[in-house]
Motif scaffolding. Sequence first.
Motif: not given
Length: 336
Positions: A130-156
Amino acid sequence: MTANLAARRFSIAPMMDWTDRHCRSFHRLLTRRALLYTEMITTGAVLHGDRQRLLRFDSAEHPVALQLGGSDPRDLAQAARIAEDVGYDEVNLNVGCPSDRVQDGRFGACLMAEPQLVSDCVAAIKAAVRVPVTVKCRIGIDEQDPEIALDALTAAVKSAGVDALIVHARKAWLKGLSPRENRDIPPLDYDRVYRLKAAHPDLHISINGGVASIEAAQAHLHHVDGVMMGRAAYQEPWRLLAADPVLFGEDAAFTSAKQALEDYFPYVERELAAGTRLHAMTRHVLGLFHGVPGARAFRRHIAVNAVKPDAGIAVLRDALALVMDTSAPMPHTAAA
């Protein structure tokens, strides 16, 4: 008690080998309001290790969050239930650590490449606690495009009901950079996190990475909901005395760093009586007196004497006596 939105306005990052329970108890004296995080603890350690040692914390630490490392939804759910039962105010999933050991275990930053798995993990944890659940991430890894990668993770993670996202505003290079290098070499991209917040006004988003002062944190809060400070909070803990007045509009916990350290003495004495070595506690206070006459002598006295087998509270008292007495607040505008 749960980690509410107000507490997430400013938090102190989970840092391996640093933010143990002694560090957190010390930091709580400097700021009453910041949300504190444990070091990352793997699900395997929680499920099969010495829980009393790994998960122990002082009630004064609240609000305090447990950061978990793992990628098996069932294990994460079970570990999260244990954390909630112990009394943690939040469960955070690590999707940002770049170490080889973490990659070998298929968790940490490498999960940026598997947003659906992260979503499954968050959903499993949410269903378990019941407590809050959070995620700590990066903007991307290796050759990922941060625009795409971070949007995908956020949506998920949003689809799984995540309560907040904390974004370290750098890529993690899993191939070619060490964990230490990953904290400095990839360039910071704060604007990417600001854009993410603008695109998701309904999601609580905190920013992390290179936040060197409380004033810098205050500036970020014009663009995001929360700020997480890491190394500056640990290496120069005097900065935390400004957190409550500047970021929360409340009186500082103490008018000087020296007073704050004196208030740490009872905790140190209790822990010494329980068998804790003095060095385990004093190693977290070495940066407290930045720019204050006697700071170097303070550090030297602790470095030489706190490691001795019979070291007691007198070592810390004698070290503090070497620092100039002042009732003025620590200068939170000092250079980083």
